[in-house]
Design an enzyme around this catalytic site. Sequence first.
Site, PDB file in Angstrom:
ATOM      1  NE  ARG A 159     -28.141   3.949  -6.777  1.00 18.14           N
ATOM      2  CZ  ARG A 159     -27.176   4.276  -6.004  1.00 18.14           C
ATOM      3  NH1 ARG A 159     -26.002   3.688  -6.413  1.00 18.14           N
ATOM      4  NH2 ARG A 159     -27.316   4.818  -4.896  1.00 18.14           N
ATOM      5  NE  ARG A 202     -23.619  12.843   2.057  1.00 19.19           N
ATOM      6  CZ  ARG A 202     -22.959  11.758   1.777  1.00 19.19           C
ATOM      7  NH1 ARG A 202     -21.803  11.672   2.209  1.00 19.19           N
ATOM      8  NH2 ARG A 202     -23.515  10.657   1.015  1.00 19.19           N
ATOM      9  CB  THR A 409     -25.163  -1.552  -0.128  1.00 20.65           C
ATOM     10  OG1 THR A 409     -26.276  -0.730  -0.299  1.00 20.65           O
ATOM     11  CG2 THR A 409     -24.088  -0.826   0.518  1.00 20.65           C
TER      12      THR A 409
END
Length: 624
Positions: A159, A202, A409
């Site tokens: 990934r 963010r 996750t």
Amino acid sequence: MQKYPFMQRLDVVRGSFISVPAFQRVCLPKLKLGAAQLGRRRCQAPMLATATSQGNSKNGNGVDQLSTQLNAMPALSLNTTLPSPFLENNDSNTGKDVMDMTDAGGSNWLSRDLALDKTQAQRGQTQPRKTKIVCTIGPSSCERDVLFALADAGMNVARINMSHGDHISHKKVIDLVKEYNASGRRGDHIGILLDTKGPEVRSGDVGASGGVVLSKGDKFTFTVDYSVLLDATIDRRTTVNYDDFVKDVHVNDILLVDGGIMSMRVESITGKDVNCEVVDGGTLTSRRHLNVQGRTANLPSITEQDWKDLKFGIEQEVDFFALSFVNDARVILEVKEFLRVHNAEIAVLPKIESVSAVRNLDEILLVSDGAMVARGDLGAELPVEEVPLIQSEIVFKCQQQGKPVIVATNMLESMITNPTPTRAEVADITVAVREGADAVMLSGETANGKYPIKALEVMSATAKRVPWELAPAPETPFGEIDTSGRFVGAAQVVAKLSVSNPELVTHLFAYNATNMSNVIEVPILLFTRSGFMAALISHFRPRKTVFAFTNNAAVQRRMSLYRGIMALRQEITSNKEETLNEALETLKSMGHIKSGDEICIIQAGLNTIWRKNDTKSIVFKTVA
């Protein structure tokens, strides 16, 4: 031969009872099937025990007789042994092996293995791991020696996280994966998954390298006013990279920092400032991910940077796109059109990580090539206790549609800093495998953790250890066909299709070929140019490994995400026997089969490779 009672039919291969009309009653011999013969792996022990009881019934309906037995049982007092209606002569269980009732599942009970003093090696699974593993490549794993070690240890998909790094550093990783694939160190190839950054909200820089320590009750402000340089350690405020942040949040909303490591309650909104009170304290560092609990930000799903990253992925010939913060099906269709214009065949997997995505789950999955359960942001936008339920739903729906699904996750989060996992993390991986996920994913564990190889080894060993019997095969509409040849019951979804429809026949063929190989307990070998038949066989979750030979390198890498498939490269010639013998020799040289073994060879698909009146066949062959 004995008939099972009216309205009951034992589906031998699937291992379950189904209520069916009278004309579908079948005659079956009295069978005591072991777990190896069962395709459906839920509640099989009591079901088979009931079958034995009913099959032995000489008078009346078996269900009624069983009910009478149960009603006649005495009430239990303390320290009383439970009498079982399934044991002959209704004897007490005292002194008996519980598994005397049925063999179903018994070969995989760990208590039995330990009672027989089996070693760990004897208790483990001997066949290759079926659940695939996705490893995120980052600072801890981007160098050649570590990346190659991950590949040697069983990484199936690499990934590339576009939230970090740049195109130059990502190209270096992609080139290393391609170098490994070309090295021949493994028969199957590693796929490459490009994960877009998406429209993340963010916080800005906080000034202090170690971050700002905030305690419960402290005040802190997020602002969209970028005109003033701030030092969060002094001003107790920082910027947010999303101009409409002040419009999307409301008073009393809970802001979650990095998925809940810290949380703040919105006290007031004044102009360009969102003023908060700290609920759960911690250290706020620069550029942290912000969520509003229970709400999705009104951001475009694909940003300008995402489009550039997708173009980069096309140029680098990656195999999968994982799209962050997908809210509806529209964005999937936009990306697929983008791929069509650029003449690229790349699988598009939405990351389900928002309230909107869950709300629109069915329409998203319908147009996608699979999905990723991104549990981090899901747990930020929804109550954490609902995340496991959503995971189960996504895995189930992908399974039903025959599309690969990744559970991601925090799977081994503690191994970022520790050499051993928590027991809960190991159980978490086991749950994902048992639910039927095609792949499980490592994020920070391999990207920036201290023990990337160990984390992969733990995940691989855990996934491999889960017995096949405990991982459910998908529900299928092909269970019942009445005497006129029409599908009935659960198969009403395909009732309008003709049995001569080539796609339907191919699905039926794959389903029954899988069941046959399960009963005989042999691996499957097939040849594919498009990957269609391999993906279809994977959907039905065969017991043994599926060896899919293809002459297409892109198809081989695409199969790296499908559960139970080992895709191998080989030229497919016009000489069927020559091609088959070469494949068998390849498997023998790799140690997957040996002379005298049985193997199931499938020739089928929407367009069979060696066409002879489009013949489809299942052949069980003894390896020479």
